[in-house]
Scaffold this active site. Sequence first.
Site, PDB file in Angstrom:
ATOM      1  N   SER A   1      40.308  41.672  28.482  1.00  0.00           N
ATOM      2  CA  SER A   1      39.524  40.307  28.829  1.00  0.00           C
ATOM      3  C   SER A   1      38.751  40.539  30.678  1.00  0.00           C
ATOM      4  CB  SER A   1      40.648  38.968  29.602  1.00  0.00           C
ATOM      5  OG  SER A   1      40.618  38.388  29.542  1.00  0.00           O
ATOM      6  N   ASP A   2      38.275  39.851  31.244  1.00  0.00           N
ATOM      7  CA  ASP A   2      37.872  39.580  32.417  1.00  0.00           C
ATOM      8  C   ASP A   2      37.529  38.493  32.660  1.00  0.00           C
ATOM      9  OD1 ASP A   2      37.013  42.027  34.731  1.00  0.00           O
ATOM     10  OD2 ASP A   2      34.854  40.202  34.851  1.00  0.00           O
ATOM     11  N   GLN A   3      37.100  38.151  33.956  1.00  0.00           N
ATOM     12  CA  GLN A   3      37.391  36.671  34.677  1.00  0.00           C
ATOM     13  C   GLN A   3      36.243  36.689  36.479  1.00  0.00           C
ATOM     14  OE1 GLN A   3      40.201  34.117  37.144  1.00  0.00           O
ATOM     15  NE2 GLN A   3      40.064  33.418  34.654  1.00  0.00           N
TER      16      GLN A   3
ATOM     17  N   ALA B   1      35.821  35.851  29.726  1.00  0.00           N
ATOM     18  CA  ALA B   1      35.272  36.548  28.735  1.00  0.00           C
ATOM     19  C   ALA B   1      36.502  37.263  28.139  1.00  0.00           C
ATOM     20  CB  ALA B   1      34.393  38.047  29.184  1.00  0.00           C
TER      21      ALA B   1
END
Length: 204
Positions: free
Chosen positions: A74-76, A111
């Site tokens: 996950s990435d923000q 994401a």
Amino acid sequence: MIPSSPVPRLILASSSAYRRELLSRLLLPFEVVAPDIDETPLAGEAPTDTALRLAREKARAVAAKAPGALVIGSDQVATLDGEQIGKPGSHAVALAQLQKMRGREVVFHTALCLWDGRVADPERAAQLQDVQVVVAFRDLPDAELDAYLRIEQPYDCAGSAKNEGLGIALLERIDSSDPTALTGLPLIALTSMLRRAGVPFFNL
């Protein structure tokens, strides 16, 4: 859908304590492995593309060392007027971010990637989704913003505020279809992906 038995090894590709806590809510056994990737945005890359690419790269990097596992990446990325807002890393940068965002709406792109190591074709191994959250920040004076930062020190958070903590007092509104997305791991999207991968949640 992949058969639900046997349940594959589940790995969270992250060093984030926030994501670890969120994933633990699902009561599934999982391991944590920090991915070793370059998280620098590419030149001219759209925020959505940055978040999706990094989520996929995190999951794929860990999956390469864990054959047959399900790996969560996950990435923000936070954006204001199309400009990416990263993790501040210091008090001065965090204060500048909050000053810029006050009275404004900021879009957070969280994401998510679920990489299925049981799928041989790398083009089909990943489920990807970008969950967007619109956050309206209160128009607060510098003294309040500075005081907040000194209390909570959210220097490892994109957007310089922890909505799961005192940072909620900086916010006027949160609009999202997935309430945990802002904290860093959209659990509604994730449970949908895990179900498609055959992971059971209830022993009936």
